[in-house]
Enzyme design. Structure first.
Site, short mmCIF file in Angstrom:
data_model
loop_
_atom_site.label_atom_id
_atom_site.label_comp_id
_atom_site.label_asym_id
_atom_site.label_seq_id
_atom_site.Cartn_x
_atom_site.Cartn_y
_atom_site.Cartn_z
CE LYS A 116 43.40 9.98 -36.33
NZ LYS A 116 42.03 10.46 -36.51
CD GLN A 159 38.91 9.20 -37.84
OE1 GLN A 159 39.75 9.14 -36.96
NE2 GLN A 159 39.05 9.95 -38.91
CG ASP A 209 40.17 15.94 -33.07
OD1 ASP A 209 41.33 16.25 -33.40
OD2 ASP A 209 39.46 15.14 -33.70
#
Ligand code: NAP
Length: 285
Positions: A49, A93, A116
């Site tokens: 990422k 994460q 997200d």
């Protein structure tokens, strides 16, 4: 034989367009990623990422903690990032170490920095059919891929295997919002095969082999979200690709299908949040 839904190709197209946009932006967005613990897969995902963001011209910060990190330390860091005007997007994460309440951590992220789309605000908007700031990355990537290949969703029977907050539930809701008829299955579903055989579009997000050739009807569109290593160490998905692709109309491979689309969506979401923050334009779906 099924047509391959090429996630890498679409990712590259999206990145090309995104890079052009970013090159023209006088200020760049910043993506902050929190990584707690030493899960090897998470470390690889976070490095990817960071590298991808930087290649596109998005600033990225990775904040690493040992697996012994306390909930308070994580909450303090999220509050600091929430208050930091230079930070556009925050990603925690998953999975987090077991002693951490992941809901508490995710709930602490400001909805307008929730890249997200997992906070109660953004998932609530998704479930009421309103526009969240951004849609969750993997489900968004699945829809982008289906749309790229002009696969109709309205009126289709979509069967989702898996009901996680990350993939199964939001993708089922996004399909419902697109006027599909949706069935969600999980580990307690009885006679899974009888349900999957009725699917026009089958989305599997489990993490082990569940979909064999007998599980689908002819011309089904098959989306394989699962990623795991088999006993020989080979990366694979939930679907018996070789046999299922004989009767499916379209199929997403692993690797090269939904994985690249998830990272593409993450980058698109970061730029969308930046536009919201700077009030330059509305969120595009
Ligand atoms: P998860 O939270 O572990 O959820 C797995 C789901 O599968 C659960 O709902 C579980 O049911 C269900 N399940 C387990 N065994 C089953 C069975 N035999 N039959 C039917 N359903 C079964 O996982 P996740 O986070 O959603 O991720 C799923 C997979 O996608 C993993 O392999 C993950 O690595 C992968 N993934 C890939 C991407 C990508 O970018 N490609 C992104 C995210 C996740 P219960 O709810 O009843 O336990």
């Amino acid at each position: 034989m099924a047509i391959i839904l090429d996630g890498k190709k679409l990712r590259d197209k999206i990145f090309g367009e995104l890079k052009l946009k970013l090159d023209k932006m006088p200020q760049k967005p910043t993506l902050a990623v929190i990584l707690a613990g030493d899960n090897p897969a998470s470390q690889i995902y976070v490095n990817n990422k960071k590298k991808t963001a930087e290649n596109l011209g998005i600033n990225s910060i990775v904040i690493k903690y040992p697996s012994t990190v306390s909930e308070k330390e994580l909450l303090d860091k999220i509050n600091e990032l929430n208050d930091d005007k230079s930070v556009t997007a925050i990603l925690v994460q998953l999975p987090l170490p077991e002693h951490i309440d992941k809901f508490k951590i995710i709930d602490a992220i400001l909805p307008e920095k929730d890249v997200d789309g997992l906070t109660p605000y953004n998932s609530g908007k998704l479930f009421t059919g309103e526009k969240p700031y951004v849609y969750p990355c993997t489900p968004k990537g699945i829809l982008l891929l289906l749309d790229e290949y002009n696969i109709e969703i309205e009126g289709k029977h979509v069967v989702v295997i898996g009901r996680s907050n990350l993939v199964g539930k939001p993708v089922a809701q996004m399909m419902l919002n697109r006027n599909a008829t949706v069935t969600t299955c999980h580990s307690k579903t009885k006679n899974l095969i009888n349900i999957t055989k009725t699917a026009d579009i089958l989305i599997s997000a489990v993490g082990k082999i569940v979909v064999g050739e007998k599980y689908i009807k002819n011309n089904c569109v098959v989306i394989d979200v699962g990623i795991f290593k088999d006993e020989s160490g080979k990366i694979r998905g939930d679907v018996d690709f070789e046999n299922v692709s004989k009767s499916a109309s379209y199929i997403s491979p692993v690797p090269g299908g939904i994985g690249p689309m998830t990272i593409a969506s993450l980058m698109v979401n970061t730029v969308e949040l930046f536009k919201v923050e700077s009030g330059k334009c509305k969120v595009e779906s």
